[in-house]
Design a protein around this motif. Structure first.
Motif, PDB file in Angstrom:
ATOM      1  N   UNK A 158      -8.392   0.959  -2.999  1.00 11.72           N
ATOM      2  CA  UNK A 158      -7.152   1.633  -3.377  1.00 11.72           C
ATOM      3  C   UNK A 158      -6.606   2.487  -2.237  1.00 11.72           C
ATOM      4  N   UNK A 159      -7.475   2.935  -1.328  1.00 10.72           N
ATOM      5  CA  UNK A 159      -6.988   3.676  -0.162  1.00 10.72           C
ATOM      6  C   UNK A 159      -6.259   2.734   0.802  1.00 10.72           C
ATOM      7  N   UNK A 160      -6.762   1.499   0.903  1.00 14.95           N
ATOM      8  CA  UNK A 160      -6.123   0.529   1.801  1.00 14.95           C
ATOM      9  C   UNK A 160      -4.902  -0.114   1.169  1.00 14.95           C
ATOM     10  N   UNK A 161      -5.001  -0.410  -0.129  1.00 14.98           N
ATOM     11  CA  UNK A 161      -3.910  -1.089  -0.828  1.00 14.98           C
ATOM     12  C   UNK A 161      -3.569  -0.299  -2.094  1.00 14.98           C
ATOM     13  N   UNK A 162      -2.673   0.678  -1.991  1.00 11.73           N
ATOM     14  CA  UNK A 162      -2.356   1.525  -3.157  1.00 11.73           C
ATOM     15  C   UNK A 162      -1.792   0.740  -4.346  1.00 11.73           C
ATOM     16  N   UNK A 163      -1.116  -0.372  -4.101  1.00 14.22           N
ATOM     17  CA  UNK A 163      -0.511  -1.149  -5.184  1.00 14.22           C
ATOM     18  C   UNK A 163      -1.387  -2.313  -5.630  1.00 14.22           C
ATOM     19  N   UNK A 180      -4.449  -7.905 -12.150  1.00 16.29           N
ATOM     20  CA  UNK A 180      -5.905  -7.994 -12.108  1.00 16.29           C
ATOM     21  C   UNK A 180      -6.352  -9.192 -11.271  1.00 16.29           C
ATOM     22  N   UNK A 181      -5.587 -10.285 -11.320  1.00 11.64           N
ATOM     23  CA  UNK A 181      -5.932 -11.463 -10.544  1.00 11.64           C
ATOM     24  C   UNK A 181      -5.835 -11.183  -9.043  1.00 11.64           C
ATOM     25  N   UNK A 182      -4.776 -10.485  -8.656  1.00  5.50           N
ATOM     26  CA  UNK A 182      -4.635 -10.133  -7.242  1.00  5.50           C
ATOM     27  C   UNK A 182      -5.722  -9.192  -6.779  1.00  5.50           C
ATOM     28  N   UNK A 183      -6.106  -8.270  -7.637  1.00  2.00           N
ATOM     29  CA  UNK A 183      -7.173  -7.336  -7.295  1.00  2.00           C
ATOM     30  C   UNK A 183      -8.490  -8.074  -7.083  1.00  2.00           C
TER      31      UNK A 183
END
Length: 344
Positions: free
Chosen positions: A98-103, A108-111
């Motif tokens: 989350x620090x690298x990619x806030x969005x 959920x699939x992208x995460x």
């Protein structure tokens, strides 16, 4: 936190020094004044005494001020300490993303996709060794050969996560093999390889015990369509490493345009290649080349049918019956292609 404690100590020391200096200066001034003015009436003296400040009251005022400031420093220091104990590098892997990619939380699939891809990069192989032995050979009519090759693949995998365990739930050991009968091998009706895995294990440096005994044991044929075995869940503790060993044998066909190859699943800092001639009456020549997966491999073969580098292996028992090479900084998008042919 350390800076706050040091600042608090310096403040207290400076406050005590200033308070003592002010009180001493005040007392010295009053003593000099009383000695110089000796004709003052009693009424005037009483009036001056009333207007004078008590040294003890001044000292108490400074001490109270120090206490107030001390409370402030203590509160600030505790806040900094609590904030400092929660370090980003100590967070779990998902929290670090989350620090690298806030969005990242948008889907959920992208995460899951990003987590799996980045997690794959968190394990590298500092060292690996690939050993191929030539144990049997069958000459064919079209000036090609079938070699029965023994293979030993050894790799060390290190966890790059500083304070978290590395976890991978989809680890596979794959070989480009075809399931065919031995008669087809002898008759050379198929150019693909056929073979077996004789041992597949993982173990750590701290223990000689195999943490996954279910994938050890008897020889097994490649029966699935992907020609692979699943190690399933792989977990490496923080700042540790594990070792993977794969022992196998295959029948492989080699000719001018027939070669073998292998690649790696993780970035490898150093690979050692060993080719061993176990044929007592044959002299072999082994050549190899490091290429990209996008290269046209056929263009890398010279007029003699060899690759750019190689060595002739003498008969078994000779000091030159082993060919060793080292490849530095080998990436998953690269491939090592090699071939062997009989000289005599």
């Amino acid at each position: 936190m350390t800076i706050s404690v040091l600042a608090f100590g310096l403040y207290c020391l400076a406050s005590f020094i200033v308070a003592n200096c002010l009180i001493m200066d005040y007392c010295s001034f009053n003593i000099s004044k009383n000695e110089a003015v000796s004709t003052v009436t009693t009424t005037e003296t009483e009036t001056d005494d009333i207007g004078q400040t008590d040294p003890q009251a001044m000292y108490d005022s400074y001490i109270a001020n120090i206490y107030d400031t001390s409370i402030f420093f203590i509160v600030v220091t505790l806040a900094i300490a609590i904030f400092g104990f929660v370090k980003p590098e100590d967070e779990v892997f998902e929290r670090k993303l989350t620090y690298l990619f806030p969005d990242l939380h948008r889907s959920e699939e992208g995460k899951q996709y990003v987590s799996q891809k980045i997690n794959k990069m968190a394990a590298i192989s500092p060292f690996s060794r690939h050993t191929v032995s030539f144990d049997e050979v069958i000459p064919l009519e079209d000036d090609s050969y079938l070699f029965k090759c023994g293979g030993i693949y050894e790799a060390q995998i290190s966890n790059l996560h500083g304070n978290n365990s590395y976890k991978d739930d989809s680890v596979k050991i794959s070989f480009a093999l075809e399931q065919i009968e031995i008669d087809e091998i002898k008759n050379a009706t198929n150019d693909f390889k056929w073979g077996q895995v004789t041992m597949l294990r993982t173990y750590s440096d701290k223990s000689s015990e195999d943490p996954m005994p279910w994938h050890n044991g008897k020889s097994r044929n490649f029966v699935n369509k992907l020609h692979s075995y699943d190690i399933k869940k792989l977990e490496i503790p923080a700042q540790e490493s594990i070792n993977i060993d794969v022992h196998s044998w295959t029948w492989s066909k080699f000719a001018k345009n027939k070669y073998d190859h292998f690649s790696v699943q993780r970035f490898t800092e150093s690979i050692e290649l060993y080719f061993i001639n176990n044929l007592a009456d044959k002299k072999l020549k082994v050549t190899y080349c490091v290429a990209s997966e996008e290269d046209n491999i056929d263009l890398l073969i010279n007029d003699d049918g060899d690759f750019s580098d190689g060595k002739e292996l003498e008969i078994s028992g000779h000091k030159d019956c082993r060919f060793q090479k080292q490849v530095k900084f080998f990436r998953p998008d690269q491939v090592i292609v090699w071939k062997v042919r009989v000289i005599t």
